[in-house]
Design a protein around this motif. Sequence first.
Motif, PDB file in Angstrom:
ATOM      1  N   PHE A  51       0.807  -1.228   0.000  1.00 35.02           N
ATOM      2  CA  PHE A  51       0.000   0.000   0.000  1.00 35.02           C
ATOM      3  C   PHE A  51       0.846   1.287   0.000  1.00 35.02           C
ATOM      4  N   PHE A  52       0.709   2.153   1.021  1.00 31.94           N
ATOM      5  CA  PHE A  52       1.124   3.555   0.875  1.00 31.94           C
ATOM      6  C   PHE A  52       2.631   3.783   0.772  1.00 31.94           C
ATOM      7  N   ASN A  53       3.423   2.912   1.344  1.00 35.40           N
ATOM      8  CA  ASN A  53       4.866   3.073   1.166  1.00 35.40           C
ATOM      9  C   ASN A  53       5.424   1.959   0.298  1.00 35.40           C
ATOM     10  N   SER A  54       4.618   1.572  -0.682  1.00 32.62           N
ATOM     11  CA  SER A  54       5.127   0.609  -1.662  1.00 32.62           C
ATOM     12  C   SER A  54       6.250   1.300  -2.435  1.00 32.62           C
ATOM     13  N   ILE A  55       7.114   0.491  -3.042  1.00 36.35           N
ATOM     14  CA  ILE A  55       8.181   1.107  -3.846  1.00 36.35           C
ATOM     15  C   ILE A  55       7.552   1.972  -4.939  1.00 36.35           C
ATOM     16  N   GLY A  90       4.326  -4.194  -3.854  1.00 37.93           N
ATOM     17  CA  GLY A  90       4.968  -2.979  -3.336  1.00 37.93           C
ATOM     18  C   GLY A  90       6.367  -3.215  -2.798  1.00 37.93           C
ATOM     19  N   ILE A  91       6.801  -4.490  -2.809  1.00 43.77           N
ATOM     20  CA  ILE A  91       8.062  -4.885  -2.156  1.00 43.77           C
ATOM     21  C   ILE A  91       9.032  -5.426  -3.204  1.00 43.77           C
ATOM     22  N   SER A  92      10.326  -5.143  -3.022  1.00 41.88           N
ATOM     23  CA  SER A  92      11.316  -5.608  -4.004  1.00 41.88           C
ATOM     24  C   SER A  92      11.379  -7.133  -4.014  1.00 41.88           C
TER      25      SER A  92
END
Length: 361
Positions: free
Chosen positions: A227-231, A294-296
């Motif tokens: 969500f909001f702090n996805s890459i 959203g994550i590497s």
Amino acid sequence: MSATWGNNFKITIFGESHGEAIGVVIDGLKSGKELDLDFIQFEMNRRKPGTSTLATPRKEDDKIEILSGLFNGKTTGAPLTGIIRNTNTRSGDYNNDLLRPSHADFSGYVKYDGFNDYRGGGPFSGRITSGLVFAGAVAKEYLKDMGITIGSHVLSVKNESDMYFDPVNLDVDLLNNLNKETFPVISKDKKEKFINIIEDARKNRNSVGGVVEVACVGLSAGIGEPFFNSIESNLSSLFFSVPAVKGVEFGLGFDITKHTGSEVKDEPYVDSKANSSLSDIKFKSNNNGGINGGISNGMPIVARVAIKPTPSIGQSQNTVNIKTLENTNLEITGRHDPAIVSRVSSVIEATMAIGIFDLIK
Ligand SMILES: Cc1cc2nc3c(=O)[nH]c(=O)nc-3n(C[C@H](O)[C@H](O)[C@H](O)COP(=O)(O)O)c2cc1C
């Protein structure tokens, strides 16, 4: 006015194009890091005007002065403040009565009730991005220690396009070589074509846009948030903060919609059989630009950013006089790039470094 961005690597930019100085305050830096000031200045020089024959003739020194947060060459942990003094300003080139089409003259005037500093575009000027480049260079210094490299190239100018980055086996040496260029292009013959298109635009008192492709190699899997702090959301908010950016895509981007799920699946495989660990899991393709949820996922992060044609063009344009509220004509006489895409590539790289570092810390 929101001039602050970030959670862990928090930046606040300030200044106006023709004011005393512009700059950035960076909060959240680990102490004891030796900064390579030559590298940082080199990064600043990649963005500054006047470095190529195609760029605006407004020659700026863009010399960074560090006011706080550095002692004996090492970060102290206190906010790091960098400023660039404004020189070579010609405020007489700017008249705030006639609205420049596609610039921020009208929207800025309305928002600030006409009190905004309009000289040189004021707070809307591309010049403000030099603070971002400084912050990005500092972030790159920390990222380098983690084996992370960020680089970019001009993928296209107007309707002429170069090759894309190889999103699976992206060569770090290629990124490092591109990082040495003021006009980074993968294919030499394309660079010539790009330059011809820009030169034609300049002769016709016109401008052109282009696409910057940017990538990050060496980022391990597991960085970023859903969500909001996805890459994607972190980087997009930074990319779209850069003036003249009108589009952002990751991985295959909009083209992914033209394929079936089976064509664009990124299948995982184990790279080495002996002593396998999670870091041996790789992907056969990278249509998702190195990001899932959203994550590497350990593959290169790849994004493309669309830069519009420079709004200030020398041709006569229809506009409005904001004081008399009359329709009129405008001929812009100031110093403007016929294409800013090559200079913006260093800014896009910087914003990617800021966004990734903010998520890692
Ligand atoms: C590095 C850089 C340099 C720029 N130089 C110019 C310029 O010389 N003339 C101009 O009209 N716009 C220039 N721009 C673009 C304007 O700042 C931008 O179009 C304007 O603020 C309106 O914002 P928007 O295009 O995001 O809507 C530049 C942008 C950047 C990032």
